[in-house]
Design a protein around this motif. Sequence first.
Motif, PDB file in Angstrom:
ATOM      1  N   ASP A  88       0.801  -1.089  -0.021  1.00  0.00           N
ATOM      2  CA  ASP A  88       0.043  -0.067  -0.070  1.00  0.00           C
ATOM      3  C   ASP A  88       0.942   1.200  -0.117  1.00  0.00           C
ATOM      4  O   ASP A  88       1.924   1.193   0.725  1.00  0.00           O
ATOM      5  CB  ASP A  88      -0.882  -0.080   1.273  1.00  0.00           C
ATOM      6  CG  ASP A  88      -2.011   0.868   1.116  1.00  0.00           C
ATOM      7  OD1 ASP A  88      -3.044   0.710   0.620  1.00  0.00           O
ATOM      8  OD2 ASP A  88      -1.746   2.303   1.491  1.00  0.00           O
TER       9      ASP A  88
ATOM     10  N   ASN B  83       0.167   3.956   1.527  1.00  0.00           N
ATOM     11  CA  ASN B  83       0.286   4.489   2.514  1.00  0.00           C
ATOM     12  C   ASN B  83       0.506   3.658   3.848  1.00  0.00           C
ATOM     13  O   ASN B  83       0.562   2.180   3.608  1.00  0.00           O
ATOM     14  CB  ASN B  83      -0.772   5.488   2.886  1.00  0.00           C
ATOM     15  CG  ASN B  83      -0.673   6.659   1.998  1.00  0.00           C
ATOM     16  OD1 ASN B  83       0.185   7.406   1.941  1.00  0.00           O
ATOM     17  ND2 ASN B  83      -1.704   6.949   1.100  1.00  0.00           N
ATOM     18  N   ALA B  84       0.004   3.831   5.105  1.00  0.00           N
ATOM     19  CA  ALA B  84      -0.249   2.865   6.075  1.00  0.00           C
ATOM     20  C   ALA B  84      -1.559   2.006   5.756  1.00  0.00           C
ATOM     21  O   ALA B  84      -2.465   2.611   5.145  1.00  0.00           O
ATOM     22  CB  ALA B  84      -0.259   3.542   7.718  1.00  0.00           C
TER      23      ALA B  84
ATOM     24  N   SER C 170      -5.433   3.603   5.890  1.00  0.00           N
ATOM     25  CA  SER C 170      -5.365   4.739   6.301  1.00  0.00           C
ATOM     26  C   SER C 170      -6.244   5.595   5.368  1.00  0.00           C
ATOM     27  O   SER C 170      -6.422   7.174   5.549  1.00  0.00           O
ATOM     28  CB  SER C 170      -4.137   5.338   6.123  1.00  0.00           C
ATOM     29  OG  SER C 170      -3.511   5.111   4.838  1.00  0.00           O
TER      30      SER C 170
ATOM     31  N   MET D  94     -11.200   3.823   6.512  1.00  0.00           N
ATOM     32  CA  MET D  94     -11.062   4.401   7.842  1.00  0.00           C
ATOM     33  C   MET D  94     -12.157   5.405   7.961  1.00  0.00           C
ATOM     34  O   MET D  94     -12.473   5.644   9.040  1.00  0.00           O
ATOM     35  CB  MET D  94      -9.714   5.204   8.060  1.00  0.00           C
ATOM     36  CG  MET D  94      -9.459   5.625   9.695  1.00  0.00           C
ATOM     37  SD  MET D  94      -9.360   4.221  10.693  1.00  0.00           S
ATOM     38  CE  MET D  94      -7.520   3.778  10.474  1.00  0.00           C
TER      39      MET D  94
ATOM     40  N   PRO E 176     -12.847   2.003  11.859  1.00  0.00           N
ATOM     41  CA  PRO E 176     -11.622   2.139  12.513  1.00  0.00           C
ATOM     42  C   PRO E 176     -10.977   0.988  13.269  1.00  0.00           C
ATOM     43  O   PRO E 176     -10.072   0.134  13.301  1.00  0.00           O
ATOM     44  CB  PRO E 176     -11.543   3.087  13.482  1.00  0.00           C
ATOM     45  CG  PRO E 176     -12.523   4.113  12.857  1.00  0.00           C
ATOM     46  CD  PRO E 176     -13.664   3.396  12.282  1.00  0.00           C
TER      47      PRO E 176
ATOM     48  N   VAL F 200     -10.365  -1.626  10.442  1.00  0.00           N
ATOM     49  CA  VAL F 200      -9.193  -1.656   9.927  1.00  0.00           C
ATOM     50  C   VAL F 200      -7.941  -2.160  10.956  1.00  0.00           C
ATOM     51  O   VAL F 200      -7.353  -3.038  10.694  1.00  0.00           O
ATOM     52  CB  VAL F 200      -9.051  -0.287   9.782  1.00  0.00           C
ATOM     53  CG1 VAL F 200      -7.446   0.214   9.458  1.00  0.00           C
ATOM     54  CG2 VAL F 200      -9.558   0.064   8.572  1.00  0.00           C
TER      55      VAL F 200
ATOM     56  N   GLU G 211       4.182  -1.263   3.410  1.00  0.00           N
ATOM     57  CA  GLU G 211       3.437  -0.113   3.793  1.00  0.00           C
ATOM     58  C   GLU G 211       4.498   1.281   3.165  1.00  0.00           C
ATOM     59  O   GLU G 211       5.754   0.963   3.175  1.00  0.00           O
ATOM     60  CB  GLU G 211       3.127   0.111   4.984  1.00  0.00           C
ATOM     61  CG  GLU G 211       2.014  -0.693   5.455  1.00  0.00           C
ATOM     62  CD  GLU G 211       1.729  -0.524   6.995  1.00  0.00           C
ATOM     63  OE1 GLU G 211       1.047   0.366   7.467  1.00  0.00           O
ATOM     64  OE2 GLU G 211       2.625  -1.173   7.927  1.00  0.00           O
TER      65      GLU G 211
END
Length: 211
Positions: free
Chosen positions: A33, A35-36, A39, A43, A152, A155, A171
């Motif tokens: 991904d 990003n994280a 995220s 989310m 959240p 996730v 990540e």
Amino acid sequence: VGGPSVLVIGGGVIGMSVALHLHWRGCDVRLVDRNALGSGVSMMGGGWVAAQGRRNPAQLAFALDSIASYPALLERVGAEAGFRETGSLMLMETPEQIEARRAFLADQKAVPGYDGFEFLTPGELHALEPAIDSPHIAGGTWRARDCQVDPPALVAALAAGLRREGVALAEGALVEGIERGTGGWRVRTTVGDLSADLLVNAAGAQAPEIA
């Protein structure tokens, strides 16, 4: 692990769920991904796991499968993630909208396993949800079996499950190019080149660009 190698692009709830299920089926999985994990939109969604508003038959079938699959998935990752059967309401302001909704229901019922929704009068809506108290509401529909999840928490549960299962994660890896060869796929990323027998594009809104 002894199955094919699979590279999953996209670490939202779809990508994470795909990666977990492929891992459980014996595949050698890596997830990347930019990003994280989780995220992005995953989310920030409303958390509806609902069937009654799905116009596309394939989306409706997918929603029904999701409702049925969530309990087992969450049990396996060891989290509740706020999943519960809340029901869903949709409101209409005119008799014409109500009639259009009846036609919509007839189309939806062509999908196997779909049990539809109930039509409620303004009085019945108010009894179910007292905040619905407006002369502009002509009626509505209610599906008691629709559900909701806490995005959240979901996730976090999926990400923890991936790490606990030892699935390879990258990540902060932006995909810059994809090549398909006779032996599988090669993906160029900002953290290096990756290869796999199979590729899953689960990049959400970025999926067309990546494809």
